[in-house]
Motif scaffolding. Structure first.
Motif, PDB file in Angstrom:
ATOM      1  N   GLY A  29       0.778  -1.044  -0.095  1.00  0.00           N
ATOM      2  CA  GLY A  29      -0.053   0.099   0.032  1.00  0.00           C
ATOM      3  C   GLY A  29       0.888   1.213   0.085  1.00  0.00           C
ATOM      4  N   PHE A  30       1.854   1.443   0.620  1.00  0.00           N
ATOM      5  CA  PHE A  30       2.767   2.497   0.672  1.00  0.00           C
ATOM      6  C   PHE A  30       3.463   2.515  -0.767  1.00  0.00           C
ATOM      7  CE2 PHE A  30       7.010   4.359   1.443  1.00  0.00           C
ATOM      8  CZ  PHE A  30       6.558   5.574   1.998  1.00  0.00           C
ATOM      9  N   MET A  31       3.954   1.669  -1.078  1.00  0.00           N
ATOM     10  CA  MET A  31       4.336   1.773  -2.550  1.00  0.00           C
ATOM     11  C   MET A  31       3.428   2.038  -3.724  1.00  0.00           C
ATOM     12  SD  MET A  31       7.627   1.115  -1.718  1.00  0.00           S
ATOM     13  CE  MET A  31       8.097   1.294  -3.304  1.00  0.00           C
ATOM     14  N   PHE A  32       2.224   1.457  -3.659  1.00  0.00           N
ATOM     15  CA  PHE A  32       1.107   1.977  -4.534  1.00  0.00           C
ATOM     16  C   PHE A  32       0.534   3.031  -4.192  1.00  0.00           C
ATOM     17  CE2 PHE A  32      -0.040  -2.861  -4.670  1.00  0.00           C
ATOM     18  CZ  PHE A  32       0.654  -3.141  -5.676  1.00  0.00           C
ATOM     19  N   GLY A  33       0.514   3.574  -2.992  1.00  0.00           N
ATOM     20  CA  GLY A  33       0.205   4.986  -2.484  1.00  0.00           C
ATOM     21  C   GLY A  33       1.365   6.203  -3.015  1.00  0.00           C
ATOM     22  N   ALA A  34       2.544   5.652  -3.037  1.00  0.00           N
ATOM     23  CA  ALA A  34       3.397   6.846  -3.513  1.00  0.00           C
ATOM     24  C   ALA A  34       3.149   6.910  -5.035  1.00  0.00           C
ATOM     25  CB  ALA A  34       4.786   6.034  -3.291  1.00  0.00           C
ATOM     26  N   MET A  35       2.928   6.065  -5.703  1.00  0.00           N
ATOM     27  CA  MET A  35       2.622   5.911  -7.157  1.00  0.00           C
ATOM     28  C   MET A  35       1.433   6.921  -7.435  1.00  0.00           C
ATOM     29  SD  MET A  35       3.890   2.482  -9.019  1.00  0.00           S
ATOM     30  CE  MET A  35       2.629   1.558  -8.125  1.00  0.00           C
ATOM     31  N   ASP A  36       0.244   6.507  -6.776  1.00  0.00           N
ATOM     32  CA  ASP A  36      -0.796   6.913  -6.858  1.00  0.00           C
ATOM     33  C   ASP A  36      -0.758   8.511  -6.303  1.00  0.00           C
ATOM     34  OD1 ASP A  36      -3.516   6.458  -7.461  1.00  0.00           O
ATOM     35  OD2 ASP A  36      -4.081   6.250  -5.602  1.00  0.00           O
ATOM     36  N   ALA A  37      -0.229   8.761  -5.093  1.00  0.00           N
ATOM     37  CA  ALA A  37      -0.052  10.139  -4.823  1.00  0.00           C
ATOM     38  C   ALA A  37       0.886  10.902  -5.591  1.00  0.00           C
ATOM     39  CB  ALA A  37       0.596  10.269  -3.371  1.00  0.00           C
ATOM     40  N   GLY A  38       1.651  10.627  -6.247  1.00  0.00           N
ATOM     41  CA  GLY A  38       2.392  11.210  -7.482  1.00  0.00           C
ATOM     42  C   GLY A  38       1.534  11.897  -8.547  1.00  0.00           C
ATOM     43  N   ARG A  39       0.670  10.933  -8.927  1.00  0.00           N
ATOM     44  CA  ARG A  39      -0.172  11.132 -10.019  1.00  0.00           C
ATOM     45  C   ARG A  39      -1.211  12.236  -9.468  1.00  0.00           C
ATOM     46  NH1 ARG A  39      -1.890   6.179 -11.725  1.00  0.00           N
ATOM     47  NH2 ARG A  39      -3.368   6.199  -9.787  1.00  0.00           N
ATOM     48  N   VAL A  40      -1.781  11.929  -8.213  1.00  0.00           N
ATOM     49  CA  VAL A  40      -2.792  12.760  -7.814  1.00  0.00           C
ATOM     50  C   VAL A  40      -2.259  14.579  -7.534  1.00  0.00           C
ATOM     51  CG1 VAL A  40      -4.490  13.512  -5.903  1.00  0.00           C
ATOM     52  CG2 VAL A  40      -4.258  11.100  -6.875  1.00  0.00           C
ATOM     53  N   SER A  41      -1.128  14.710  -7.105  1.00  0.00           N
ATOM     54  CA  SER A  41      -0.387  15.585  -6.818  1.00  0.00           C
ATOM     55  C   SER A  41       0.152  16.561  -7.720  1.00  0.00           C
ATOM     56  CB  SER A  41       0.474  15.696  -5.510  1.00  0.00           C
ATOM     57  OG  SER A  41       1.492  14.547  -5.812  1.00  0.00           O
ATOM     58  N   THR A  48      13.545  17.441 -11.809  1.00  0.00           N
ATOM     59  CA  THR A  48      13.737  18.944 -11.456  1.00  0.00           C
ATOM     60  C   THR A  48      12.353  19.438 -11.479  1.00  0.00           C
ATOM     61  OG1 THR A  48      13.702  19.323 -14.012  1.00  0.00           O
ATOM     62  CG2 THR A  48      15.756  19.279 -12.960  1.00  0.00           C
ATOM     63  N   LYS A  49      11.411  19.315 -12.062  1.00  0.00           N
ATOM     64  CA  LYS A  49       9.885  19.654 -11.671  1.00  0.00           C
ATOM     65  C   LYS A  49       9.319  19.130 -10.545  1.00  0.00           C
ATOM     66  CE  LYS A  49       8.816  20.311 -16.653  1.00  0.00           C
ATOM     67  NZ  LYS A  49       8.086  19.923 -17.604  1.00  0.00           N
ATOM     68  N   VAL A  50       9.834  17.948  -9.975  1.00  0.00           N
ATOM     69  CA  VAL A  50       9.189  17.224  -9.081  1.00  0.00           C
ATOM     70  C   VAL A  50       9.740  18.304  -7.701  1.00  0.00           C
ATOM     71  CG1 VAL A  50       9.651  15.541  -7.306  1.00  0.00           C
ATOM     72  CG2 VAL A  50       9.071  15.156  -9.641  1.00  0.00           C
ATOM     73  N   LEU A  51      11.390  18.572  -7.717  1.00  0.00           N
ATOM     74  CA  LEU A  51      11.672  19.246  -6.603  1.00  0.00           C
ATOM     75  C   LEU A  51      11.131  20.739  -6.433  1.00  0.00           C
ATOM     76  CD1 LEU A  51      15.497  18.172  -7.117  1.00  0.00           C
ATOM     77  CD2 LEU A  51      14.222  17.761  -5.333  1.00  0.00           C
ATOM     78  N   GLU A  52      10.818  21.243  -7.449  1.00  0.00           N
ATOM     79  CA  GLU A  52      10.127  22.441  -7.599  1.00  0.00           C
ATOM     80  C   GLU A  52       8.957  22.435  -7.037  1.00  0.00           C
ATOM     81  OE1 GLU A  52      10.242  24.301 -11.529  1.00  0.00           O
ATOM     82  OE2 GLU A  52      12.401  24.226 -11.608  1.00  0.00           O
ATOM     83  N   LYS A  53       8.156  21.422  -7.413  1.00  0.00           N
ATOM     84  CA  LYS A  53       6.658  21.291  -6.836  1.00  0.00           C
ATOM     85  C   LYS A  53       6.616  20.963  -5.436  1.00  0.00           C
ATOM     86  CE  LYS A  53       3.858  20.491 -10.951  1.00  0.00           C
ATOM     87  NZ  LYS A  53       2.763  19.872 -11.629  1.00  0.00           N
ATOM     88  N   ILE A  54       7.365  20.096  -5.113  1.00  0.00           N
ATOM     89  CA  ILE A  54       7.491  19.513  -3.649  1.00  0.00           C
ATOM     90  C   ILE A  54       7.591  20.250  -2.571  1.00  0.00           C
ATOM     91  CG2 ILE A  54       9.787  18.503  -3.337  1.00  0.00           C
ATOM     92  CD1 ILE A  54       6.650  16.624  -2.993  1.00  0.00           C
ATOM     93  N   LYS A  55       8.411  21.692  -2.829  1.00  0.00           N
ATOM     94  CA  LYS A  55       8.544  22.488  -1.990  1.00  0.00           C
ATOM     95  C   LYS A  55       7.100  23.446  -1.633  1.00  0.00           C
ATOM     96  CE  LYS A  55      13.095  23.902  -3.617  1.00  0.00           C
ATOM     97  NZ  LYS A  55      14.048  24.727  -4.256  1.00  0.00           N
ATOM     98  N   SER A  56       6.362  23.188  -2.338  1.00  0.00           N
ATOM     99  CA  SER A  56       4.942  23.956  -1.950  1.00  0.00           C
ATOM    100  C   SER A  56       4.115  22.823  -0.904  1.00  0.00           C
ATOM    101  CB  SER A  56       3.898  23.825  -3.268  1.00  0.00           C
ATOM    102  OG  SER A  56       2.562  24.038  -2.764  1.00  0.00           O
ATOM    103  N   PRO A  57       3.938  23.686   0.236  1.00  0.00           N
ATOM    104  CA  PRO A  57       3.205  22.825   1.142  1.00  0.00           C
ATOM    105  C   PRO A  57       1.926  21.984   0.993  1.00  0.00           C
ATOM    106  CG  PRO A  57       3.258  25.291   1.940  1.00  0.00           C
ATOM    107  CD  PRO A  57       3.992  25.036   0.568  1.00  0.00           C
ATOM    108  N   VAL A  58       1.128  22.657   0.002  1.00  0.00           N
ATOM    109  CA  VAL A  58      -0.045  22.131  -0.499  1.00  0.00           C
ATOM    110  C   VAL A  58       0.093  20.925  -1.101  1.00  0.00           C
ATOM    111  CG1 VAL A  58      -2.176  22.303  -1.837  1.00  0.00           C
ATOM    112  CG2 VAL A  58      -1.249  24.264  -0.527  1.00  0.00           C
ATOM    113  N   VAL A  59       0.994  20.714  -1.987  1.00  0.00           N
ATOM    114  CA  VAL A  59       1.591  19.695  -2.792  1.00  0.00           C
ATOM    115  C   VAL A  59       2.003  18.405  -2.004  1.00  0.00           C
ATOM    116  CG1 VAL A  59       2.951  18.623  -4.617  1.00  0.00           C
ATOM    117  CG2 VAL A  59       1.920  20.747  -4.977  1.00  0.00           C
TER     118      VAL A  59
END
Length: 140
Positions: A29-41, A48-59
Protein backbone atom coordinates in the motif's frame (compact mmCIF):
# COMPACT_ATOMS: atom_id res chain seq x y z
CA UNK A 1 -9.63 -35.12 19.89
CA UNK A 2 -8.28 -32.26 21.99
CA UNK A 3 -10.43 -29.23 21.08
CA UNK A 4 -8.33 -26.76 23.09
CA UNK A 5 -5.25 -27.72 21.10
CA UNK A 6 -7.21 -27.43 17.84
CA UNK A 7 -8.47 -24.00 18.90
CA UNK A 8 -4.91 -22.85 19.68
CA UNK A 9 -3.63 -24.08 16.31
CA UNK A 10 -6.40 -22.28 14.44
CA UNK A 11 -5.82 -19.10 16.45
CA UNK A 12 -2.08 -19.17 15.87
CA UNK A 13 -2.54 -19.86 12.14
CA UNK A 14 -5.04 -17.02 11.70
CA UNK A 15 -2.95 -14.62 13.77
CA UNK A 16 0.14 -15.43 11.68
CA UNK A 17 -1.84 -14.81 8.51
CA UNK A 18 -3.24 -11.57 9.95
CA UNK A 19 0.25 -10.31 10.83
CA UNK A 20 1.58 -11.27 7.41
CA UNK A 21 -1.42 -9.65 5.71
CA UNK A 22 -0.93 -6.44 7.67
CA UNK A 23 2.78 -6.26 6.91
CA UNK A 24 2.54 -7.18 3.23
CA UNK A 25 -0.55 -5.04 2.66
CA UNK A 26 1.02 -2.02 4.36
CA UNK A 27 4.27 -2.27 2.40
CA UNK A 28 2.48 -2.74 -0.92
CA UNK A 29 0.00 0.00 0.00
CA UNK A 30 2.87 2.38 0.71
CA UNK A 31 4.43 1.68 -2.67
CA UNK A 32 1.13 1.85 -4.57
CA UNK A 33 0.24 4.97 -2.56
CA UNK A 34 3.47 6.69 -3.55
CA UNK A 35 2.70 6.09 -7.23
CA UNK A 36 -0.90 7.16 -6.77
CA UNK A 37 -0.03 10.23 -4.70
CA UNK A 38 2.47 11.36 -7.30
CA UNK A 39 -0.20 11.17 -9.96
CA UNK A 40 -2.84 12.93 -7.82
CA UNK A 41 -0.53 15.74 -6.71
CA UNK A 42 0.68 16.35 -10.29
CA UNK A 43 4.28 15.21 -9.86
CA UNK A 44 5.98 14.08 -13.06
CA UNK A 45 8.96 11.89 -13.79
CA UNK A 46 11.18 14.91 -14.45
CA UNK A 47 13.03 15.25 -11.15
CA UNK A 48 13.77 18.97 -11.56
CA UNK A 49 10.05 19.75 -11.76
CA UNK A 50 9.37 17.42 -8.82
CA UNK A 51 11.87 19.31 -6.66
CA UNK A 52 10.20 22.61 -7.55
CA UNK A 53 6.67 21.35 -6.87
CA UNK A 54 7.45 19.45 -3.67
CA UNK A 55 8.49 22.72 -1.98
CA UNK A 56 4.85 23.79 -1.99
CA UNK A 57 3.16 22.84 1.30
CA UNK A 58 -0.12 22.12 -0.50
CA UNK A 59 1.49 19.56 -2.83
CA UNK A 60 3.36 17.96 0.07
CA UNK A 61 0.19 17.73 2.17
CA UNK A 62 -1.81 16.20 -0.70
CA UNK A 63 1.01 13.76 -1.46
CA UNK A 64 1.36 12.49 2.11
CA UNK A 65 -2.37 12.39 2.80
CA UNK A 66 -3.03 10.33 -0.31
CA UNK A 67 -0.07 8.05 0.42
CA UNK A 68 -1.14 7.36 4.01
CA UNK A 69 -4.75 6.76 3.00
CA UNK A 70 -3.68 4.16 0.45
CA UNK A 71 -1.23 2.58 2.92
CA UNK A 72 -3.86 2.14 5.63
CA UNK A 73 -6.47 0.96 3.14
CA UNK A 74 -4.24 -1.75 1.67
CA UNK A 75 -3.03 -2.87 5.11
CA UNK A 76 -6.61 -3.29 6.29
CA UNK A 77 -7.78 -4.84 3.05
CA UNK A 78 -5.12 -7.54 2.92
CA UNK A 79 -5.43 -8.27 6.66
CA UNK A 80 -9.19 -8.74 6.24
CA UNK A 81 -8.58 -10.90 3.19
CA UNK A 82 -6.10 -13.15 5.03
CA UNK A 83 -8.27 -13.55 8.16
CA UNK A 84 -11.36 -14.32 6.07
CA UNK A 85 -9.43 -16.85 4.02
CA UNK A 86 -8.09 -18.49 7.19
CA UNK A 87 -11.57 -18.65 8.71
CA UNK A 88 -12.94 -20.23 5.54
CA UNK A 89 -10.01 -22.62 5.46
CA UNK A 90 -10.71 -23.82 9.01
CA UNK A 91 -14.49 -23.44 9.33
CA UNK A 92 -15.77 -23.33 5.75
CA UNK A 93 -16.84 -26.16 3.48
CA UNK A 94 -14.14 -28.81 3.31
CA UNK A 95 -14.65 -29.49 -0.40
CA UNK A 96 -13.54 -25.97 -1.36
CA UNK A 97 -10.06 -25.54 -2.70
CA UNK A 98 -8.00 -22.34 -2.93
CA UNK A 99 -10.01 -20.52 -5.63
CA UNK A 100 -13.50 -20.31 -4.00
CA UNK A 101 -11.98 -19.40 -0.63
CA UNK A 102 -9.95 -16.66 -2.24
CA UNK A 103 -12.95 -15.37 -4.19
CA UNK A 104 -15.11 -15.00 -1.07
CA UNK A 105 -12.23 -13.51 0.92
CA UNK A 106 -11.52 -11.14 -1.97
CA UNK A 107 -15.08 -9.81 -1.97
CA UNK A 108 -14.97 -9.29 1.81
CA UNK A 109 -11.52 -7.69 1.73
CA UNK A 110 -12.22 -5.44 -1.25
CA UNK A 111 -15.44 -3.99 0.19
CA UNK A 112 -13.62 -0.89 1.58
CA UNK A 113 -11.83 -0.32 -1.73
CA UNK A 114 -15.11 -0.44 -3.63
CA UNK A 115 -16.86 1.65 -0.96
CA UNK A 116 -14.62 4.70 -1.37
CA UNK A 117 -15.27 6.30 -4.73
CA UNK A 118 -11.83 7.88 -5.01
CA UNK A 119 -10.12 4.59 -4.06
CA UNK A 120 -11.67 2.54 -6.86
CA UNK A 121 -8.69 3.41 -9.03
CA UNK A 122 -6.65 1.18 -6.70
CA UNK A 123 -8.79 -1.86 -7.49
CA UNK A 124 -6.28 -3.28 -10.05
CA UNK A 125 -3.47 -3.01 -7.46
CA UNK A 126 -5.61 -4.85 -4.90
CA UNK A 127 -6.49 -7.57 -7.41
CA UNK A 128 -2.80 -8.03 -8.24
CA UNK A 129 -2.06 -8.48 -4.53
CA UNK A 130 -4.85 -11.04 -4.17
CA UNK A 131 -3.79 -12.74 -7.42
CA UNK A 132 -0.25 -13.18 -6.13
CA UNK A 133 -1.63 -14.80 -2.97
CA UNK A 134 -3.88 -17.14 -4.99
CA UNK A 135 -0.94 -18.11 -7.19
CA UNK A 136 1.25 -18.75 -4.14
CA UNK A 137 -1.54 -20.78 -2.51
CA UNK A 138 -1.87 -22.91 -5.65
CA UNK A 139 1.81 -23.81 -5.47
CA UNK A 140 1.43 -25.51 -2.07
Amino acid sequence: MDFNRLKENIYSDCSRRAYAGAIIGTICGFMFGAMDAGRVSGLTSDYTKVLEKIKSPVVTRVFFRQNMLTTVLFGGMFTTYQVTKCALDNYGPQDWDNIPQSAVACVVGLAPVIGFRNMRRNLPYALVLVGMDVYQGGLK
